[in-house]
Scaffold this active site. Sequence first.
Site, mmCIF file in Angstrom:
data_model
loop_
_atom_site.group_PDB
_atom_site.id
_atom_site.type_symbol
_atom_site.label_atom_id
_atom_site.label_comp_id
_atom_site.label_asym_id
_atom_site.label_seq_id
_atom_site.Cartn_x
_atom_site.Cartn_y
_atom_site.Cartn_z
ATOM 1 N N TRP A 145 14.553 -10.332 -14.904
ATOM 2 C CA TRP A 145 14.582 -9.154 -14.048
ATOM 3 C C TRP A 145 15.486 -8.092 -14.688
ATOM 4 C CZ3 TRP A 145 18.835 -7.030 -11.340
ATOM 5 C CH2 TRP A 145 18.492 -5.933 -10.535
ATOM 6 N N ASP A 204 9.917 4.937 -0.284
ATOM 7 C CA ASP A 204 9.984 3.536 -0.724
ATOM 8 C C ASP A 204 10.274 2.623 0.458
ATOM 9 O OD1 ASP A 204 10.985 1.138 -2.549
ATOM 10 O OD2 ASP A 204 10.161 2.617 -3.920
ATOM 11 N N LYS A 218 2.668 2.523 -3.762
ATOM 12 C CA LYS A 218 3.396 1.609 -4.657
ATOM 13 C C LYS A 218 3.236 0.220 -4.052
ATOM 14 C CE LYS A 218 8.142 0.823 -6.351
ATOM 15 N NZ LYS A 218 9.508 1.395 -6.315
ATOM 16 N N TRP A 219 2.553 -0.672 -4.755
ATOM 17 C CA TRP A 219 2.278 -2.034 -4.257
ATOM 18 C C TRP A 219 3.282 -2.963 -4.931
ATOM 19 C CZ3 TRP A 219 -2.813 -3.978 -2.146
ATOM 20 C CH2 TRP A 219 -2.817 -5.363 -1.975
ATOM 21 N N ASP A 220 4.229 -3.421 -4.154
ATOM 22 C CA ASP A 220 5.329 -4.210 -4.709
ATOM 23 C C ASP A 220 5.106 -5.701 -4.458
ATOM 24 O OD1 ASP A 220 7.777 -4.681 -5.913
ATOM 25 O OD2 ASP A 220 8.872 -3.238 -4.676
ATOM 26 N N ASN A 273 7.913 -8.997 -4.594
ATOM 27 C CA ASN A 273 9.298 -9.203 -4.995
ATOM 28 C C ASN A 273 9.811 -10.637 -5.028
ATOM 29 O OD1 ASN A 273 10.078 -6.593 -5.690
ATOM 30 N ND2 ASN A 273 10.246 -6.001 -3.558
ATOM 31 N N ASP A 325 13.124 -2.438 -12.856
ATOM 32 C CA ASP A 325 14.124 -1.904 -11.933
ATOM 33 C C ASP A 325 15.317 -1.346 -12.695
ATOM 34 O OD1 ASP A 325 12.793 -2.228 -9.607
ATOM 35 O OD2 ASP A 325 13.729 -4.125 -9.047
HETATM 36 C C1 GLA Z 1 11.650 -3.710 -5.843
HETATM 37 C C2 GLA Z 1 11.122 -2.530 -6.636
HETATM 38 C C3 GLA Z 1 12.007 -1.335 -6.426
HETATM 39 C C4 GLA Z 1 12.096 -1.010 -4.966
HETATM 40 C C5 GLA Z 1 12.568 -2.218 -4.180
HETATM 41 C C6 GLA Z 1 12.461 -1.984 -2.695
HETATM 42 O O1 GLA Z 1 12.816 -4.189 -6.389
HETATM 43 O O2 GLA Z 1 10.998 -2.844 -7.983
HETATM 44 O O3 GLA Z 1 11.532 -0.227 -7.162
HETATM 45 O O4 GLA Z 1 10.833 -0.578 -4.508
HETATM 46 O O5 GLA Z 1 11.795 -3.371 -4.492
HETATM 47 O O6 GLA Z 1 12.851 -3.063 -1.955
#
Ligand code: GLA
Length: 729
Positions: free
Chosen positions: A199, A366, A476-478, A480, A548
């Site tokens: 990461w 976001d 933006k499709w995240d 995590n 990130d």
């Molecule tokens: C991830 C994304 C970030 C942001 C956060 C929001 O880490 O990579 O750009 O959108 O989630 O929780």
Amino acid sequence: MGIKFYENSRIFKLDTPKSTYMIGIVDEENFIGHIYYGRKVIDADLSYMMRLHGSSDVPTKNSRDRVTFMDSMPMEYPTHGVGDFRESCLSVKDHAGHSACSLSYISHRIYHGKQKLPGLPATFAREDECTTLELICEDKALQLQVTLVYNVFEKLDAITRSVKIYNSSKNPIYLTKVLSACLDMDNRDYDMITLYGLWSRERMINRRRITDGKQLISSLRGVSSHQEQPFMAILDKNADEDHGEVFALNLVYSGNFMAQAEITQFTMLRAVIGINPVDFCWKLDSEESFTSPEAVMVYSNEGIGGMTRTFHDLYRNHLIRGQYKDKKRPILINNWEATYFDFDTDKLLSIAREASKLGIEMLVMDDGWFGYRNDDNTSLGDWVVNESKIKGGLKHLVDEVNKLGMKFGIWFEPEMISPDSDLYRTHPDWAIQIPGRNPALARNQLVLDISRKEVRDAVYDSMYKILSEANIEYVKWDMNRPLTDIAGASLDSDTQGEFYHRYVLGLYEMQERLVSDFPHILLENCSSGGGRFDPGMLYYSPQIWSSDNTDAIDRLRIQEGTAMIYPLSAMGAHVADCPSHSNGRVTPFETRGYVSLAGTFGYELDITKIPEEDRNMIPKQVAMYHKYNDLVRTGDYYRIASYQMNHEYDCYEVVSKDKKEALVTYIQVSGRPNYRTRRIRLKGLKEDAIYRIEETGEELSGGALMYAGINIENMWGDYLGKLIHIVEI
Ligand code: GLA
């Protein structure tokens, strides 16, 4: 036509502009042998490469040493359990529990164009751009048909491959391993390049010698991952950016994968790539088919740079889709590093007002606009606007942003569920977890079982509602967290091994729905930064958030590794706050702009709070983006210097396809005393053309710029950058 079949010798010859790939049908048993892959040759028959020394070496003539034959013959698609002890591509469990399989050629088809892969992302091409060979093979004992598909691109040194499997027996057959491609080649003491990371430090370049044994890279995280890329390049040990042979493999897939290079006992090299067989078992019922993801093979005899440019052209023209495929992307400002979860309509509008004055074209809201999400502990899955933050509702906010002349974009993390969410309280069984076992949380969240249609439909419907509620033009499709505690509630004990792949197919289905229901929306994929930056996701989203880590200097390494395969147009890159939220480093605003210019370009900071002099620089940066983005997005990429290697400066160049224009980006990472000028030698220009360097007015030939070079004055300080723009006169 890039594919020829020579009937007498039973040889298939696949030609791209600079490479030849040759396949031979061997013996009365019809083995599918691999003859050659490399620089283009005019010959139609190189079957001596298989070292069969005449027909007496084949099993029908000499069955006494069948195992030696099986274990040394270069194979196109090796199978498990019948004497080839190198890595196999295919293994099964039949109704009797046996694992062996063996393929014989039956027939073939050659046609113009390229078919889609059902449910999977893949490269596409018109009939005049690509020719396809389908080798239809069979395991008679299993009654299993296996079709090896090869797509040969007419203008690019790229061949793509996939495998279709059909069960014509009465019984189910369990596929325990289905890789997408194998390359058996001579071992010439090669190096390999892979991209590793973690990461915030994705796609670091790792070059090493291929030694005895197996060198494996893989993911079991359910995503392609921050840690490894589904990519492997095998290259001459002396190959550099501009010289030497490179054979690259990249998998168009976003889940568990493996790629491996193996040196075998008879000094051969076997490279394979495909879905990771660990925890994979696919039940193929009678008359059912399975299709593997597509593997891309790129050949270059112009070093790593040649490989890179082929990947860029292939992905820009034959993978990325949608209305933004060949278009400049709006300059966006994202509020994540500006506000984190602490925002409301007023705050967002104050950012938008300031941004619109300076030429920024889109506001992206976001994480934190839905449910009760004021930190990362809750509400994933509850895609309902939090009106105590988004006062007046989403439509009001979007309308206000539109009134400022800006577009509006929004963040989702559709695959996730927080234990503290209404969705979890209603459907706890929708989260992936093994009954009786406490599932591992990551960022305090669980993953939704999107292998199930009802789960996909429910999540998609709630997204659809939001996206239809207001004029939203970007998503933006995240994603995590990795997948753990795998259990598919809709799967039986004999189909649990399908889970990971079904998850990926579910993801692809959802994204396909999104891009077809909302073709005007610009989709950007993201996975804790660049944890799912792969060709599979590029099929759905023309850009992916690279990392990130938004520190400009760390980004040099991340973007260099990313650009080794993926076009600059795909790399999400923003000018972010300082000191950097990633590592505390302070870099000049100007340099941050130059570094972001290598990607999609945008901002991620509180524009209302940054120093006046930085804010004043934004219109200049906006103009810089508009001036150069067509070139950066569409041109040929040349790496001139790597800060990963030299620890002092980073330099790359983009040359327009007609070679009339080039842009060099130079970043001085560390200023050096007693060193007045550094010489940079450009690449890819027309030797005899005269170019003007815009900044100095100097006029020099392409030859002088490439072979003598230009001087870059040492700048006073670290982290300084400059652009050098040259135009043919
Ligand atoms: C991830 C994304 C970030 C942001 C956060 C929001 O880490 O990579 O750009 O959108 O989630 O929780």
